[in-house]
Write an enzyme that holds these catalytic residues in place. Sequence first.
Site, mmCIF file in Angstrom:
data_model
loop_
_atom_site.group_PDB
_atom_site.id
_atom_site.type_symbol
_atom_site.label_atom_id
_atom_site.label_comp_id
_atom_site.label_asym_id
_atom_site.label_seq_id
_atom_site.Cartn_x
_atom_site.Cartn_y
_atom_site.Cartn_z
ATOM 1 N N PHE A 11 12.031 56.860 -0.567
ATOM 2 C CA PHE A 11 13.095 57.504 -1.339
ATOM 3 C C PHE A 11 13.717 56.588 -2.408
ATOM 4 O O PHE A 11 13.607 56.857 -3.614
ATOM 5 C CB PHE A 11 14.164 58.000 -0.363
ATOM 6 C CG PHE A 11 15.478 58.371 -0.958
ATOM 7 C CD1 PHE A 11 15.562 59.135 -2.121
ATOM 8 C CD2 PHE A 11 16.664 57.970 -0.343
ATOM 9 C CE1 PHE A 11 16.797 59.491 -2.662
ATOM 10 C CE2 PHE A 11 17.895 58.318 -0.868
ATOM 11 C CZ PHE A 11 17.966 59.071 -2.032
ATOM 12 N N ASP A 33 3.029 49.614 -0.506
ATOM 13 C CA ASP A 33 3.556 50.512 0.514
ATOM 14 C C ASP A 33 2.493 50.765 1.564
ATOM 15 O O ASP A 33 1.315 50.946 1.230
ATOM 16 C CB ASP A 33 3.999 51.833 -0.121
ATOM 17 C CG ASP A 33 4.990 52.591 0.747
ATOM 18 O OD1 ASP A 33 4.596 53.040 1.845
ATOM 19 O OD2 ASP A 33 6.153 52.746 0.333
ATOM 20 N N SER A 85 14.001 53.126 8.650
ATOM 21 C CA SER A 85 15.430 53.279 8.364
ATOM 22 C C SER A 85 16.136 54.417 9.081
ATOM 23 O O SER A 85 17.338 54.607 8.884
ATOM 24 C CB SER A 85 15.625 53.464 6.850
ATOM 25 O OG SER A 85 15.024 54.669 6.416
ATOM 26 N N THR A 125 21.937 47.324 4.308
ATOM 27 C CA THR A 125 22.706 48.542 4.552
ATOM 28 C C THR A 125 24.114 48.193 5.015
ATOM 29 O O THR A 125 24.335 47.140 5.645
ATOM 30 C CB THR A 125 22.018 49.402 5.630
ATOM 31 O OG1 THR A 125 22.886 50.470 6.018
ATOM 32 C CG2 THR A 125 21.696 48.579 6.872
ATOM 33 N N ASP A 126 25.062 49.089 4.748
ATOM 34 C CA ASP A 126 26.426 48.875 5.235
ATOM 35 C C ASP A 126 26.503 48.995 6.753
ATOM 36 O O ASP A 126 27.492 48.577 7.366
ATOM 37 C CB ASP A 126 27.398 49.852 4.577
ATOM 38 C CG ASP A 126 27.044 51.320 4.776
ATOM 39 O OD1 ASP A 126 26.019 51.613 5.424
ATOM 40 O OD2 ASP A 126 27.790 52.182 4.262
ATOM 41 N N GLU A 127 25.461 49.522 7.375
ATOM 42 C CA GLU A 127 25.475 49.698 8.828
ATOM 43 C C GLU A 127 25.488 48.373 9.586
ATOM 44 O O GLU A 127 25.802 48.349 10.778
ATOM 45 C CB GLU A 127 24.303 50.565 9.277
ATOM 46 C CG GLU A 127 24.385 51.994 8.762
ATOM 47 C CD GLU A 127 23.351 52.915 9.389
ATOM 48 O OE1 GLU A 127 23.138 52.814 10.607
ATOM 49 O OE2 GLU A 127 22.773 53.725 8.650
ATOM 50 N N TYR A 153 18.244 49.976 14.630
ATOM 51 C CA TYR A 153 17.997 49.933 13.179
ATOM 52 C C TYR A 153 18.909 48.921 12.498
ATOM 53 O O TYR A 153 18.450 48.015 11.793
ATOM 54 C CB TYR A 153 18.193 51.309 12.557
ATOM 55 C CG TYR A 153 18.404 51.254 11.061
ATOM 56 C CD1 TYR A 153 17.418 50.742 10.213
ATOM 57 C CD2 TYR A 153 19.601 51.677 10.481
ATOM 58 C CE1 TYR A 153 17.614 50.661 8.842
ATOM 59 C CE2 TYR A 153 19.796 51.602 9.112
ATOM 60 C CZ TYR A 153 18.814 51.093 8.294
ATOM 61 O OH TYR A 153 19.010 51.010 6.933
ATOM 62 N N SER A 156 18.176 45.345 13.356
ATOM 63 C CA SER A 156 16.982 44.804 12.688
ATOM 64 C C SER A 156 17.281 44.441 11.236
ATOM 65 O O SER A 156 16.798 43.425 10.728
ATOM 66 C CB SER A 156 15.821 45.799 12.773
ATOM 67 O OG SER A 156 16.056 46.954 11.980
ATOM 68 N N LYS A 157 18.100 45.242 10.569
ATOM 69 C CA LYS A 157 18.457 44.937 9.177
ATOM 70 C C LYS A 157 19.370 43.712 9.110
ATOM 71 O O LYS A 157 19.247 42.881 8.205
ATOM 72 C CB LYS A 157 19.127 46.140 8.533
ATOM 73 C CG LYS A 157 18.205 47.338 8.336
ATOM 74 C CD LYS A 157 17.043 47.031 7.393
ATOM 75 C CE LYS A 157 17.491 46.916 5.954
ATOM 76 N NZ LYS A 157 16.330 46.704 5.026
ATOM 77 N N ASN A 183 22.796 56.719 0.571
ATOM 78 C CA ASN A 183 22.250 57.226 -0.690
ATOM 79 C C ASN A 183 21.935 58.712 -0.589
ATOM 80 O O ASN A 183 21.613 59.225 0.481
ATOM 81 C CB ASN A 183 20.960 56.489 -1.041
ATOM 82 C CG ASN A 183 21.193 55.137 -1.683
ATOM 83 O OD1 ASN A 183 20.476 54.730 -2.584
ATOM 84 N ND2 ASN A 183 22.183 54.400 -1.208
ATOM 85 N N LEU A 193 20.330 63.645 6.344
ATOM 86 C CA LEU A 193 21.303 64.729 6.397
ATOM 87 C C LEU A 193 21.214 65.711 5.235
ATOM 88 O O LEU A 193 21.033 66.918 5.446
ATOM 89 C CB LEU A 193 22.722 64.145 6.466
ATOM 90 C CG LEU A 193 23.842 65.194 6.498
ATOM 91 C CD1 LEU A 193 23.811 65.994 7.788
ATOM 92 C CD2 LEU A 193 25.202 64.526 6.293
ATOM 93 N N GLY A 278 26.000 55.782 20.384
ATOM 94 C CA GLY A 278 26.476 54.739 19.484
ATOM 95 C C GLY A 278 26.738 55.196 18.066
ATOM 96 O O GLY A 278 26.703 54.379 17.141
ATOM 97 N N HIS A 279 27.001 56.475 17.864
ATOM 98 C CA HIS A 279 27.171 57.025 16.520
ATOM 99 C C HIS A 279 28.419 56.434 15.854
ATOM 100 O O HIS A 279 29.542 56.634 16.314
ATOM 101 C CB HIS A 279 27.289 58.549 16.603
ATOM 102 C CG HIS A 279 27.056 59.238 15.305
ATOM 103 N ND1 HIS A 279 27.070 60.608 15.178
ATOM 104 C CD2 HIS A 279 26.799 58.761 14.052
ATOM 105 C CE1 HIS A 279 26.828 60.938 13.929
ATOM 106 N NE2 HIS A 279 26.669 59.824 13.231
#
Length: 335
Positions: A11, A33, A85, A125-127, A153, A156-157, A183, A193, A278-279
Amino acid sequence: MRHLITGGAGFIGTNYIRYILRMYPDDEIVCADKLTYAGNYDNLKEFEGEKRFAFEQIDICDRKAVYSLFKTYNIDCVVNFAAESHVDRSIENPEIFLQTNIIGTEVLLDAVNKYGIKRFHQISTDEVYGDLPLDRPDLKFEENWSIKTSSPYSASKASADLLCLAYFRTFGTPVTISRCSNNYGPYQFPEKLIPLMIEKAQRDESLPVYGDGKNIRDWLYVEDHCSAVDKIIRYGKVGEIYNIGGNNERANIDIVKIILEALGKPESLITYVKDRPGHDKRYAINSCKIQNELGWKPQTDFDVGMRQTIEWYKNNPKWIERILNGEYRKTRCSL
């Protein structure tokens, strides 16, 4: 400048390639890729025959293949979009996330050192910051915050980020890192989503919303993300982390309702389902650093970006259909 874009059939990578080729007539792209389920060569097929574009199907965990790629092309900079991701998938099978997101990054960093590449940029990522309370709208993630991950996830990032910073300190590897908010835009795989809800609403199918739908995310139009990464590569300071946010905080349920209204569909399609483990409750990005140091700001109004995004998916039913029926996996590069 010749860019190596890993994960370029995904994406954000796809949109970044389009951005660079459009904005810089003299720049060249080498896209690498693996073409896993989220890598869609349909996104890039129009560039076949373009002298400024080359495609290589490789796994960034394959050291021999990566080194061969660096030997073949005179690369100036690397932008690592390649990653597993999807949080739900990381809960089901963490190992593949550790392989691609950590080991793959390590292989690329070694190649950057071995072949003297001028810049390595890690897309994060902000996560990695964890989450924020819903009742503290004044709080936003800043680059100097401690890492506090919630899923395999994000762990790992975060690990990949720390590895990049360790390589900078130990070897002087010219790394930069960006941590972006959620994004949205064209070419996003329809497990996320916004495209998922658009696709299901158009088919009058049930729209599954986790928990009460009040989890808040900061939404960033993908082209604004691309322009920020471009700024960092050209003008950012090595060894630094830059937050990239859209300043568009919205609850998930509000996003779903915006989509339903735009498509003329009833809210009765919404179905609340069991929340995932864990959301995270809320993400919000403080982008002052990149704004003050590099002069970047998001340009896309959220309402405009959402209209453009919804229209793109409405106008590209074949793109979605080829993903849903698996035909996109049969597309092969003819370069």
